[in-house]
Scaffold this active site. Structure first.
Site, PDB file in Angstrom:
ATOM      1  N   HIS A  23      29.736 -86.690 -11.086  1.00  0.00           N
ATOM      2  CA  HIS A  23      31.053 -86.938 -10.480  1.00  0.00           C
ATOM      3  C   HIS A  23      31.333 -88.417 -10.245  1.00  0.00           C
ATOM      4  O   HIS A  23      32.427 -88.902 -10.525  1.00  0.00           O
ATOM      5  CB  HIS A  23      31.166 -86.181  -9.146  1.00  0.00           C
ATOM      6  CG  HIS A  23      31.539 -84.749  -9.298  1.00  0.00           C
ATOM      7  ND1 HIS A  23      32.729 -84.225  -8.864  1.00  0.00           N
ATOM      8  CD2 HIS A  23      30.869 -83.714  -9.867  1.00  0.00           C
ATOM      9  CE1 HIS A  23      32.786 -82.939  -9.146  1.00  0.00           C
ATOM     10  NE2 HIS A  23      31.664 -82.605  -9.755  1.00  0.00           N
ATOM     11  N   ASP A 121      37.381 -88.245  -5.017  1.00  0.00           N
ATOM     12  CA  ASP A 121      37.047 -87.029  -5.755  1.00  0.00           C
ATOM     13  C   ASP A 121      37.889 -85.906  -5.146  1.00  0.00           C
ATOM     14  O   ASP A 121      38.042 -85.814  -3.927  1.00  0.00           O
ATOM     15  CB  ASP A 121      35.557 -86.723  -5.596  1.00  0.00           C
ATOM     16  CG  ASP A 121      35.070 -85.651  -6.557  1.00  0.00           C
ATOM     17  OD1 ASP A 121      35.538 -84.501  -6.435  1.00  0.00           O
ATOM     18  OD2 ASP A 121      34.223 -85.952  -7.418  1.00  0.00           O
ATOM     19  N   THR A 143      37.394 -84.045 -11.756  1.00  0.00           N
ATOM     20  CA  THR A 143      36.535 -84.549 -12.822  1.00  0.00           C
ATOM     21  C   THR A 143      36.318 -83.531 -13.938  1.00  0.00           C
ATOM     22  O   THR A 143      35.724 -83.867 -14.967  1.00  0.00           O
ATOM     23  CB  THR A 143      35.159 -84.973 -12.270  1.00  0.00           C
ATOM     24  OG1 THR A 143      34.532 -83.842 -11.644  1.00  0.00           O
ATOM     25  CG2 THR A 143      35.285 -86.096 -11.261  1.00  0.00           C
ATOM     26  N   ALA A 337      18.908 -89.036 -24.534  1.00  0.00           N
ATOM     27  CA  ALA A 337      19.585 -89.547 -25.729  1.00  0.00           C
ATOM     28  C   ALA A 337      20.960 -90.081 -25.352  1.00  0.00           C
ATOM     29  O   ALA A 337      21.552 -89.658 -24.353  1.00  0.00           O
ATOM     30  CB  ALA A 337      19.724 -88.445 -26.779  1.00  0.00           C
ATOM     31  N   GLN A 339      24.205 -89.648 -25.668  1.00  0.00           N
ATOM     32  CA  GLN A 339      24.987 -88.507 -26.149  1.00  0.00           C
ATOM     33  C   GLN A 339      26.322 -88.896 -26.776  1.00  0.00           C
ATOM     34  O   GLN A 339      26.649 -88.455 -27.883  1.00  0.00           O
ATOM     35  CB  GLN A 339      25.226 -87.527 -24.990  1.00  0.00           C
ATOM     36  CG  GLN A 339      26.080 -86.326 -25.376  1.00  0.00           C
ATOM     37  CD  GLN A 339      26.016 -85.250 -24.339  1.00  0.00           C
ATOM     38  OE1 GLN A 339      24.957 -84.663 -24.110  1.00  0.00           O
ATOM     39  NE2 GLN A 339      27.133 -84.970 -23.698  1.00  0.00           N
ATOM     40  N   GLY A 377      29.465 -72.534 -12.504  1.00  0.00           N
ATOM     41  CA  GLY A 377      30.644 -73.349 -12.206  1.00  0.00           C
ATOM     42  C   GLY A 377      31.716 -73.205 -13.268  1.00  0.00           C
ATOM     43  O   GLY A 377      32.057 -72.096 -13.693  1.00  0.00           O
TER      44      GLY A 377
END
Length: 457
Positions: A23, A121, A143, A337, A339, A377
């Site tokens: 977040h 947030d 987010t 990695a 990403q 979620g």
């Protein structure tokens, strides 16, 4: 107090970050852009000490007008964790309103200027009342994606229509009574909306958030209007300002930074030697790892399919014995990695993912189809949208990895005709995403509107 020799600061923005999961980083990314665009505005950024130390490991690329402040994590002195899910989050949330109030007052004193905007947030629904008390505006950042935001905004309607807790017989029903949710099933929506523990601190937080967000001066998300046009229109009618400003992944790199990409395990160099569209990239984010049996099934499916792979896996303890040796030429397993960079490469043919929103949007930005294995979620919602709304991927059979099931998924996406259709759809969305963040695109236009809402230029 501010240095008298500095230009007068025309506004003071308090930025309240949620210090768990992924977040805080995207909120900081947006704050950096706002701070660069409005150098005379003070941005006071609040998160826990642990979160801030991770976010601000280097201050060299932080605009001078971002001031960093630590807030307590809410864990009482001498507290012993019981190991309950979300325990740290619940402790933080319970103490957050008072802690934020106290630290904001200290930041106002330090900056010599009252806060006139709270940029938070979206989880922090209590900011609506705090901002009203401070005579400040409230701008909230969701987010995740538009589908999950809609589920939380309409929680009361969903509960009235579907029922609560004992909804087992209705899990396959769709939410067609909400525009844009016609292909979304009850079982796809997050826990705490109409099933699961509706009384937990986190479920209550999300419910309160859905009720409070229409009070915000603006609500913005990391997405682009064209990805969910129905929600763009619907949420635009529910909020005073609803702004898609992403994908943020397409805005965070510069030519200078690209030259300094952190690739400690040589994944990018390994990928560059592989044919276009041939490699499976596998990662389940920073929070989740599949259960041991599914880790083994993924490995067995990869080895049997012979598909080239890069697998980001924190712990390799549950890999089948000898797997790494036997697949040395076929792929690599690394603890971490890069990403976003891997998903940009032509060699990447499919992304095997948990469907966290940042990961989905990075895959969309790279034009890479997905094999989805959601856990909790908003991940089931995102996976459902990937499969049946955007048609750029598929969900793993029965929601769990098996050797044969994973092999079939790889074959379908990488070889079969409907996999080629997924690739074409993904490529189209990629082009639209890049257009959205161009100078005349919808996300760039919305960012200017966000800047106006935050600093009142």
């Amino acid at each position: 107090m501010a240095n008298p020799s500095e230009p007068a600061r025309d506004s003071h923005v308090s930025v309240l970050a949620f210090p768990f999961g992924t977040h805080a980083a995207p909120l900081l990314s947006v704050t950096r852009r706002l701070a660069s665009a409005s150098p005379s505005t003070v941005f006071s950024f609040f998160s826990t000490a642990q979160s801030n130390s991770s976010l601000f490991s280097s201050s060299s690329d932080r605009p001078a007008n971002i001031q960093v402040h630590d807030i307590p994590d809410g864990v009482p002195e001498g507290y012993v964790f019981a190991g309950k899910p979300q325990e740290a989050i619940e402790l933080f949330v319970k103490s957050a309103p008072e802690n934020f109030k106290r630290e904001i007052a200290a930041a106002e004193k330090e900056a010599g200027k009252k806060v006139n905007c709270m940029l938070t947030d979206a989880f922090f629904w209590f900011a609506a009342d705090m901002a009203a008390e401070m005579n400040a505006s409230w701008v909230a950042f969701w987010t995740a994606g538009a589908t999950s935001l809609t589920a939380h905004l309409y929680t009361d309607l969903i509960r009235e229509t579907i029922g609560v807790k004992e909804v087992g017989g209705r899990m396959e029903e769709t939410l067609g009574f909400i525009s844009g949710m016609e292909k979304i099933r009850v079982k796809d929506i997050p826990e705490g909306v109409s099933f699961g523990n509706l009384d937990s601190v986190f479920s209550n937080l999300l419910h309160q958030m859905g009720r409070a967000l229409p009070r915000a001066t603006a609500v913005f998300i990391n997405s682009f209007e064209e990805l969910d046009p129905t929600f763009t229109e619907k949420l635009g009618s529910e909020f005073k300002r609803y702004l898609n400003i992403g994908p943020l992944a397409l805005l965070s790199s510069t030519p200078q930074k690209e030259a300094l990409v952190n690739d400690p395990h040589g994944c990018l160099a390994w990928m560059e030697k592989r044919p276009p569209g041939s490699v499976a990239y596998i990662s389940f984010g920073t929070v989740m790892t599949p259960p041991p049996g599914e880790v083994a099934a993924i490995a067995e499916g990869l080895e049997s399919s012979k598909v080239p792979f890069v697998w980001s896996l924190k712990s390799m303890v549950h890999l089948p014995k000898g797997f790494l040796d036997r697949t040395r030429e076929q792929g690599i397993v690394v603890p971490w990695a890069q990403q976003a960079e891997l998903l940009k490469l032509e060699a990447t043919g499919v992304f095997v993912t948990h469907c966290g929103w940042n990961s989905v949007l990075e895959s969309v930005s790279g034009g890479v189809p997905m094999i989805c294995r959601p856990f909790f979620g908003d991940q089931r919602l995102n996976g459902r949208a990937v499969e049946v709304v955007w048609e750029i991927g598929m969900t793993i059979t029965n929601g769990l990895f098996t050797k044969d099931g994973f092999e079939k998924c790889l074959d379908r996406v990488l070889v079969q005709d409907d996999g080629k259709k997924m690739k074409r759809n993904a490529k189209k969305l990629k082009e639209v995403a890049h257009e959205a963040v161009s100078s005349k695109g919808s996300s760039s236009r919305n960012f200017r509107r966000l800047l106006d809402a935050v600093v009142n230029i």
